[in-house]
Motif scaffolding. Structure first.
Motif, short mmCIF file in Angstrom:
data_model
loop_
_atom_site.label_atom_id
_atom_site.label_comp_id
_atom_site.label_asym_id
_atom_site.label_seq_id
_atom_site.Cartn_x
_atom_site.Cartn_y
_atom_site.Cartn_z
N ARG A 171 0.83 -1.21 0.00
CA ARG A 171 0.00 0.00 0.00
C ARG A 171 0.86 1.26 0.00
O ARG A 171 0.44 2.31 -0.50
CB ARG A 171 -0.95 0.00 1.20
CG ARG A 171 -0.29 0.16 2.54
CD ARG A 171 -1.28 0.14 3.69
NE ARG A 171 -1.95 -1.14 3.80
CZ ARG A 171 -2.76 -1.48 4.80
NH1 ARG A 171 -3.00 -0.61 5.76
NH2 ARG A 171 -3.33 -2.66 4.86
N ASN A 172 2.07 1.17 0.57
CA ASN A 172 2.95 2.34 0.57
C ASN A 172 3.45 2.66 -0.83
O ASN A 172 3.63 3.82 -1.18
CB ASN A 172 4.12 2.12 1.52
CG ASN A 172 3.66 2.01 2.96
OD1 ASN A 172 2.90 2.85 3.43
ND2 ASN A 172 4.07 0.96 3.64
N ALA A 173 3.67 1.62 -1.64
CA ALA A 173 4.03 1.86 -3.04
C ALA A 173 2.87 2.54 -3.77
O ALA A 173 3.07 3.44 -4.60
CB ALA A 173 4.39 0.54 -3.73
N LEU A 174 1.64 2.13 -3.44
CA LEU A 174 0.47 2.78 -4.04
C LEU A 174 0.40 4.25 -3.63
O LEU A 174 0.10 5.12 -4.46
CB LEU A 174 -0.81 2.07 -3.60
CG LEU A 174 -1.14 0.73 -4.26
CD1 LEU A 174 -2.38 0.12 -3.62
CD2 LEU A 174 -1.36 0.91 -5.76
N ARG A 175 0.64 4.52 -2.35
CA ARG A 175 0.57 5.90 -1.88
C ARG A 175 1.58 6.79 -2.59
O ARG A 175 1.30 7.95 -2.90
CB ARG A 175 0.84 5.95 -0.37
CG ARG A 175 -0.31 5.45 0.49
CD ARG A 175 0.10 5.41 1.95
NE ARG A 175 -1.01 5.06 2.80
CZ ARG A 175 -1.81 5.94 3.40
NH1 ARG A 175 -1.59 7.22 3.21
NH2 ARG A 175 -2.81 5.56 4.16
N VAL A 176 2.76 6.26 -2.85
CA VAL A 176 3.81 7.06 -3.47
C VAL A 176 3.59 7.21 -4.97
O VAL A 176 3.73 8.30 -5.53
CB VAL A 176 5.19 6.43 -3.21
CG1 VAL A 176 6.28 7.14 -4.01
CG2 VAL A 176 5.52 6.48 -1.73
N PHE A 177 3.21 6.12 -5.65
CA PHE A 177 3.26 6.13 -7.11
C PHE A 177 1.90 6.24 -7.81
O PHE A 177 1.87 6.55 -9.00
CB PHE A 177 3.96 4.86 -7.62
CG PHE A 177 5.41 4.78 -7.21
CD1 PHE A 177 6.31 5.75 -7.60
CD2 PHE A 177 5.87 3.74 -6.41
CE1 PHE A 177 7.64 5.69 -7.22
CE2 PHE A 177 7.20 3.66 -6.02
CZ PHE A 177 8.09 4.65 -6.43
#
Length: 595
Positions: free
Chosen positions: A390-396
């Motif tokens: 989910r952190n990759a989603l938040r960033v990208f």
């Protein structure tokens, strides 16, 4: 998305009269940087937060050049990725003294600061006091891609590390410095400088902003401190400073989205001093910031690690991804998970919270907090890695196609899917229960575009990310009685948070009551206890704050121990209660042994 690491040095005070002693200490620092690099702790860039020289003289910057050459060789960081800003010792106090004294006595309001920082002759005259520093910066770092603000004070540099775009914002807090104790309460950054710098940073469309200035906010004039600090902390994930000669870290606000202010110790004060430097590591996939302070021992003439402190980080999402869109992308990336794509997507987007949790050869469903309290296992580690996506989603998200995000970071989803498949073989009932959750998540996603709660969710997230506490307070108050229980709980927690960030004592006391209620509910979270303890301290109730914190160790999973310890140490610092420090440590150790 690998962890990003950088070195923070400050207050080097290069001077010819101390060159031999400096060489002993700073060579030891470079040796330690090389040792850390060989051990796997390699830096991506270096921040130097001022006082490179002792009196702003040209020959002192020739010594600074030698240090940066050695530090670059030891760390492997090229000169183009070493970023510095001036401190009060980078001022040549023999220059423009009359102009300096005149400005220092003249500026009494924000309007006068704004006028002074317009790109006219006044500020240019004052900046002649930094001429040797600026000549060194422009010559030595001539390959660095920096953009200066119109006032000539601040600069912004953009770097990309493993697809994460960072904006480094260097602010000049020393332009009105005399250099002695009389500076305290008389310095200015200037809100105009800050606004110009962050406007320039936004043109880089960074995922994260890292700010730095030499002076901490509390030494600024009162008319400048609050507006400058508010803007810096709302824009930055990190703010680096120096000047204090003592390492110190402080989180802004009550949430993990807050700015982490890091004051470095002096990298060279004397040969007999506890000189220091720091490594900072940002692991977005684990949502963690780690600060390692490395200190010099005069006895051994060597640096060694002395402290490792971790802080959470919550990145504001670039946009709200619909469950159905993520499910479609997940199916395309790994067709084997087509039958669970909506459920897994809802988990990643915080629309669902119940996870499969093994208990022997059977599986139950529970929250992430319940999972964290389970013994270590391969299934547990794969679940945690899956949720970190989910952190990759938040960033990208909205900055890259979903297909690209899956291609770069989706392997953890494949591994989690395989773990669920194995679980279904062990427990046939798990497959049926997963199918029920998939059906429910798919039905939710069909109605999602018209869902007012989905829109409200996104608006609440945006207001919290922007720390717009006034508007957040209004919107959450409207949704406290929402028929959607999940939204009502979220509104209650964020309403409490908005009250906690108020300047009114009455609001803070109301927030205390709200957090007491949250702690008594089945949806209680570790941060509820932590924020309540801080609020109780702020409102003059330190004994209850201690009691709340000690009770929290038993009420929440063992993974919250480090968080509660951080809050507890703030209570110790504020109250001076050494017996509580001992009680805190004993309770944490006992809870850790049980966990």
């Amino acid at each position: 998305m690998r962890p990003i690491c950088w070195i923070h040095i400050s207050d080097i005070h290069m001077r010819v009269s101390a060159a031999w002693s400096q060489d002993v200490v700073l060579t030891a620092m470079c040796d330690d940087v090389l040792r850390q690099r060989k051990a796997g702790l390699a830096a991506d860039f270096i921040l130097a937060t001022g006082d490179l020289a002792f009196s702003g003289k040209a020959d002192e910057y020739r010594l600074a050049q030698g240090l940066f050459d050695a530090l670059s060789a030891a760390s492997g960081v090229p000169k183009e990725r070493i970023f510095c800003i001036p401190g009060n010792h980078d001022i040549d106090r023999s220059r423009q003294n009359m102009a300096f004294q005149g400005v220092r006595s003249f500026v009494q309001s924000q309007n006068q600061i704004d006028q002074l920082l317009s790109p006219e002759d006044d500020i240019a005259t004052l900046l002649l006091r930094q001429q040797n520093y600026r000549a060194f910066q422009e010559a030595y770092f001539n390959g660095q891609d920096r953009k200066r603000t119109a006032d000539g004070l601040a600069y912004v540099a953009g770097i990309t590390i493993d697809d994460v775009r960072l904006a480094i914002v260097g602010l000049d807090s020393a332009w009105l410095a005399a250099g002695g104790p009389e500076d305290h309460g008389k310095l200015l950054i200037g809100e105009r400088q800050v606004i110009n710098a962050f406007d320039l940073a936004r043109t880089l469309d960074p995922h994260l902003v890292i700010g730095m200035a030499h002076h901490p906010f509390h030494v600024l004039q009162d008319i400048d401190r609050r507006p400058a600090q508010r803007r810096v902390e709302s824009a930055c994930a990190f703010f680096h400073c120096g000047h204090l000669h003592e390492p110190e870290a402080q989180m802004a606000g009550f949430t993990a989205s807050g700015c982490l202010t890091l004051a470095a110790g002096a990298s060279f004060e004397t040969r007999q001093s506890r000189n220091s430097y720091s490594f900072v590591t940002l692991d977005l996939l684990r949502a963690e910031r780690t600060v390692t302070t490395v200190q010099y021992s005069p006895t051994t003439s060597a640096f060694s690690s002395t402290a490792h402190d971790s802080y959470p980080i919550d990145i504001a999402p670039a946009g709200i991804c619909p469950v159905n869109d993520l499910a479609i992308a997940m199916r395309e990336y790994t067709p084997a998970l087509a039958s669970l794509a909506h459920y897994l997507s809802a988990l990643l987007l915080d629309q669902k919270s119940e996870l499969a949790i093994p208990s022997g050869k059977k599986y139950a469903f529970g929250s992430f907090a319940v999972l964290q309290d389970q013994p270590g296992s391969d299934f547990k580690s794969k679940t945690i890695a899956f949720l970190a996506f989910r952190n990759a989603l938040r960033v990208f998200y909205k900055r890259a196609p979903l297909s690209d995000i899956f291609a770069q970071h989706g392997h953890v989803i494949v591994h989690y899917g395989a773990a669920l498949e194995e679980g279904c073989k062990e427990d046939p009932q798990l497959a049926a229960r997963l199918a029920e959750r998939e059906k429910d998540a798919e039905a939710f996603s069909v109605a999602e575009p018209e869902s007012s709660t989905s829109y409200t969710d996104g608006l609440l997230d945006d207001l919290m990310a922007g720390q717009d506490w006034d508007h957040l307070r209004v919107l959450t108050q409207r949704n406290l009685a929402s028929p959607d229980l999940r939204l009502a709980r979220k509104a209650a927690r964020l309403y409490s948070l908005s009250l906690a960030n108020s300047t009114e004592t009455a609001d803070k006391l109301t927030a205390c009551e709200m957090y007491r209620g949250l702690l008594g509910s089945e949806a209680a979270e570790p941060t509820d206890a932590g924020i309540l303890a801080l609020l109780l301290l702020e409102t003059g109730q330190p004994e209850e704050a201690k009691s709340v914190l000690l009770s929290a160790f038993d009420a929440f999973p063992a993974n919250a121990i480090s968080y509660f310890l951080q809050i507890g140490l703030k209570l110790v610092d504020a109250t001076g209660d050494r017996s509580f420090r001992k009680q805190l440590t004993t309770t944490a150790e006992a809870r850790g042994a049980r966990g």
